[in-house]
Design a protein around this motif. Structure first.
Motif, PDB file in Angstrom:
ATOM      1  N   ILE A  78      -3.703  22.539  76.012  1.00 53.70           N
ATOM      2  CA  ILE A  78      -4.008  21.610  77.101  1.00 53.70           C
ATOM      3  C   ILE A  78      -3.847  20.183  76.604  1.00 53.70           C
ATOM      4  N   GLY A  79      -3.041  19.393  77.316  1.00 57.11           N
ATOM      5  CA  GLY A  79      -2.822  18.002  76.944  1.00 57.11           C
ATOM      6  C   GLY A  79      -3.952  17.104  77.408  1.00 57.11           C
ATOM      7  N   ALA A  80      -3.956  15.869  76.916  1.00 56.15           N
ATOM      8  CA  ALA A  80      -4.931  14.877  77.367  1.00 56.15           C
ATOM      9  C   ALA A  80      -4.513  14.335  78.728  1.00 56.15           C
ATOM     10  N   ALA A  81      -5.465  13.779  79.463  1.00 56.87           N
ATOM     11  CA  ALA A  81      -5.167  13.202  80.770  1.00 56.87           C
ATOM     12  C   ALA A  81      -4.329  11.940  80.595  1.00 56.87           C
ATOM     13  N   ALA A  82      -3.282  11.818  81.398  1.00 60.12           N
ATOM     14  CA  ALA A  82      -2.403  10.652  81.334  1.00 60.12           C
ATOM     15  C   ALA A  82      -1.816  10.405  82.711  1.00 60.12           C
ATOM     16  N   LYS A  83      -1.588   9.131  83.065  1.00 58.34           N
ATOM     17  CA  LYS A  83      -1.262   8.754  84.441  1.00 58.34           C
ATOM     18  C   LYS A  83       0.234   8.542  84.650  1.00 58.34           C
ATOM     19  N   GLY A  84       0.711   8.884  85.849  1.00 54.73           N
ATOM     20  CA  GLY A  84       2.066   8.581  86.267  1.00 54.73           C
ATOM     21  C   GLY A  84       3.111   9.525  85.691  1.00 54.73           C
ATOM     22  N   VAL A  85       4.386   9.185  85.940  1.00 52.67           N
ATOM     23  CA  VAL A  85       5.486  10.022  85.472  1.00 52.67           C
ATOM     24  C   VAL A  85       5.487  10.118  83.953  1.00 52.67           C
ATOM     25  N   ASP A  86       5.271   8.993  83.273  1.00 51.44           N
ATOM     26  CA  ASP A  86       5.226   9.023  81.803  1.00 51.44           C
ATOM     27  C   ASP A  86       4.072   9.891  81.326  1.00 51.44           C
ATOM     28  N   GLY A  87       2.948   9.826  82.024  1.00 47.76           N
ATOM     29  CA  GLY A  87       1.798  10.652  81.660  1.00 47.76           C
ATOM     30  C   GLY A  87       2.064  12.128  81.884  1.00 47.76           C
ATOM     31  N   PHE A  88       2.835  12.446  82.932  1.00 46.44           N
ATOM     32  CA  PHE A  88       3.244  13.823  83.212  1.00 46.44           C
ATOM     33  C   PHE A  88       3.991  14.392  82.002  1.00 46.44           C
ATOM     34  N   ARG A  89       4.903  13.597  81.452  1.00 47.51           N
ATOM     35  CA  ARG A  89       5.690  14.038  80.300  1.00 47.51           C
ATOM     36  C   ARG A  89       4.843  14.057  79.019  1.00 47.51           C
ATOM     37  N   GLN A  90       4.044  13.004  78.841  1.00 45.53           N
ATOM     38  CA  GLN A  90       3.243  12.907  77.615  1.00 45.53           C
ATOM     39  C   GLN A  90       2.228  14.030  77.503  1.00 45.53           C
ATOM     40  N   SER A  91       1.537  14.324  78.577  1.00 48.76           N
ATOM     41  CA  SER A  91       0.530  15.383  78.542  1.00 48.76           C
ATOM     42  C   SER A  91       1.188  16.738  78.284  1.00 48.76           C
ATOM     43  N   HIS A  92       2.396  16.926  78.821  1.00 47.05           N
ATOM     44  CA  HIS A  92       3.116  18.187  78.571  1.00 47.05           C
ATOM     45  C   HIS A  92       3.447  18.335  77.094  1.00 47.05           C
ATOM     46  N   ARG A  93       3.934  17.266  76.465  1.00 44.45           N
ATOM     47  CA  ARG A  93       4.236  17.334  75.018  1.00 44.45           C
ATOM     48  C   ARG A  93       2.973  17.639  74.226  1.00 44.45           C
ATOM     49  N   GLN A  94       1.867  17.065  74.644  1.00 51.05           N
ATOM     50  CA  GLN A  94       0.603  17.326  73.946  1.00 51.05           C
ATOM     51  C   GLN A  94       0.150  18.767  74.158  1.00 51.05           C
ATOM     52  N   ALA A  95       0.356  19.290  75.359  1.00 50.17           N
ATOM     53  CA  ALA A  95      -0.002  20.685  75.631  1.00 50.17           C
ATOM     54  C   ALA A  95       0.827  21.621  74.757  1.00 50.17           C
ATOM     55  N   GLN A  96       2.103  21.306  74.577  1.00 53.58           N
ATOM     56  CA  GLN A  96       2.952  22.112  73.697  1.00 53.58           C
ATOM     57  C   GLN A  96       2.431  22.068  72.265  1.00 53.58           C
ATOM     58  N   ALA A  97       2.046  20.877  71.806  1.00 47.30           N
ATOM     59  CA  ALA A  97       1.520  20.741  70.441  1.00 47.30           C
ATOM     60  C   ALA A  97       0.219  21.527  70.282  1.00 47.30           C
ATOM     61  N   ALA A  98      -0.659  21.461  71.275  1.00 45.10           N
ATOM     62  CA  ALA A  98      -1.920  22.200  71.214  1.00 45.10           C
ATOM     63  C   ALA A  98      -1.667  23.703  71.254  1.00 45.10           C
ATOM     64  N   TYR A  99      -0.687  24.126  72.051  1.00 42.86           N
ATOM     65  CA  TYR A  99      -0.341  25.552  72.109  1.00 42.86           C
ATOM     66  C   TYR A  99       0.134  26.035  70.739  1.00 42.86           C
ATOM     67  N   ARG A 100       0.925  25.224  70.064  1.00 41.81           N
ATOM     68  CA  ARG A 100       1.421  25.604  68.735  1.00 41.81           C
ATOM     69  C   ARG A 100       0.250  25.823  67.768  1.00 41.81           C
ATOM     70  N   VAL A 101      -0.773  24.992  67.872  1.00 38.11           N
ATOM     71  CA  VAL A 101      -1.959  25.165  67.028  1.00 38.11           C
ATOM     72  C   VAL A 101      -2.673  26.467  67.384  1.00 38.11           C
TER      73      VAL A 101
END
Length: 400
Positions: free
Chosen positions: A252-275
């Motif tokens: 699960i990614g951190a909360a982030a706003k807007g289109v950039d936040g949509f992408r950023q939270s997804h990258r964080q969710a991928q990183a958390a999934y890897r852990v």
């Protein structure tokens, strides 16, 4: 004939014993050359699917070789990979090239097997001729199968609601679009992204349906989901999913706003999934595993940190494991031996003796109370999981 049968058995036994290593090499090659830009290689959940299916497919080829009866390899795994590639926009040419690169890697493994298994030269030559010919036939047949499956999947994806939603999501992630087409979802909101597999994926999908216009979820494989939630925090998402199931994996990614936040939270969710995949957790928030996610991005540097800070305390023995656990609890207790003893169910004297034993194992430059040492202890499980710890004979644990 008996010698030939014996040689085949030795040959295939060696290949089976080295299957995991071979798949590592194979995926490294195709990830570097053919599908580096594909989500099949970049997303940890999809990469796990690709690894699992590739392992099963290669094992089928070895089993056919061992049988001694040439036959066509029927592979549901190859069909699955083809459908995944079509769904995620991986070009068919890249998929075909990946099969030829895999052929070269497996063929190299055949020659290595003949050499390292010490098969007599005459038998090895005959065996390699047969094995390489059959491998070529299998590869050609698999490419035909994959091409047909890929084209059919493309046609189906043109009208499949989930596929259309995924393509809209991918357009946003790839910075080529700013709308999630079929889903009534506001990209200007604050987003919490999720990557999940197994039972957790199904639970995430169900939770997204409950959230209605405040969530969008899409299956990126039969058992993997990407999702985004608004108007809810990361821990609320985690708790809602874990209330439904404790199986599967979820980042699960951190909360982030807007289109950039949509992408950023997804990258964080991928990183958390890897852990999650490295720590056997069902659900993990990125904010809770930032050190681990950074460590996994550069395991060589992580191994160096652990070795520099822990020295002989990093040895893979029962004694060292107990001492590391004691040290972790001691540091978490504010370096209060009495509090650590209470948490561990030990006497204060026993804890003191263990701490003294820890100091004898640490390098002279290591500070027992340093942040670096605490970080090394936290990252030690990742290093052990990835083959970084050394083994040793068991020594007694200091008692009270």
């Amino acid at each position: 004939m008996e010698t030939c049968t014996s040689s085949v058995s030795i040959f295939t036994d060696w290949l089976t014993q080295h299957l995991e290593e071979l798949v590592d090499d194979l995926l490294s090659v195709i990830g570097r050359d053919s599908i580096a830009a594909s989500p099949l290689y970049g997303d940890p959940a999809l990469q796990a699917v690709l690894r699992s299916e590739t392992t099963l497919l290669v094992a089928r080829i070895f089993k056919e070789l061992e049988s001694g009866l040439p036959s066509t390899v029927t592979s549901p795994e190859a069909r699955h990979i083809a459908r995944l590639a079509a769904l995620h926009g991986t070009p068919l040419d890249d998929v075909v090239n990946a099969h030829w690169e895999a052929y070269a890697v497996v063929q190299d493994a055949y020659f290595r097997a003949a050499k390292e298994a010490a098969i007599p030269p005459d038998s090895a030559l005959q065996l390699l001729r047969s094995a390489c010919r059959r491998l070529l036939e299998h590869t050609s047949g698999l490419i035909d199968t994959v091409t047909d499956e890929y084209m059919e999947a493309l046609r189906n994806n043109e009208t499949d609601e989930n596929a259309l939603r995924l393509h809209a999501v991918q357009a946003v992630l790839n910075e080529s679009g700013a709308q999630v087409g079929q889903a009534p979802y506001d990209l200007d909101a604050e987003h919490v992204a999720v990557v999940a597999s197994g039972a957790a994926a199904r639970a995430v999908s169900a939770y997204a349906r409950e959230r209605g216009p405040y969530a969008v979820a899409t299956f990126v494989d039969e058992d993997v989901v990407w999702a985004w939630f608004s108007s809810v925090g990361p821990r609320q998402v985690r708790d809602a999913v874990l209330a439904r199931t404790r199986s599967g994996e979820m980042g699960i990614g951190a909360a982030a706003k807007g289109v950039d936040g949509f992408r950023q939270s997804h990258r964080q969710a991928q990183a958390a999934y890897r852990v999650c995949g490295q720590t056997d957790q069902t659900g993990t928030c990125f904010a809770d595993v930032i050190p681990e996610s950074i460590a996994l991005a550069d395991l060589d540097s992580t191994r160096g940190l652990v070795q520099r800070q822990l020295g002989r305390l990093a040895l893979d023995g029962t004694r060292e494991a107990v001492l590391r656990e004691t040290m972790v609890v001691y540091l978490e207790s504010g370096q209060n031996a009495r509090a650590a003893a209470a948490k561990l169910g030990l006497t204060e004297r026993t804890v003191a003796n263990r701490l003294q034993a820890v100091r004898t194992l640490l390098p002279p430059s290591a500070e027992p109370s340093s942040l670096e040492l605490a970080l090394a202890l936290r990252l030690m499980p990742l290093v052990r999981r990835n083959g970084g710890a050394r083994t040793r004979r068991a020594d007694p644990v200091p008692a009270g």
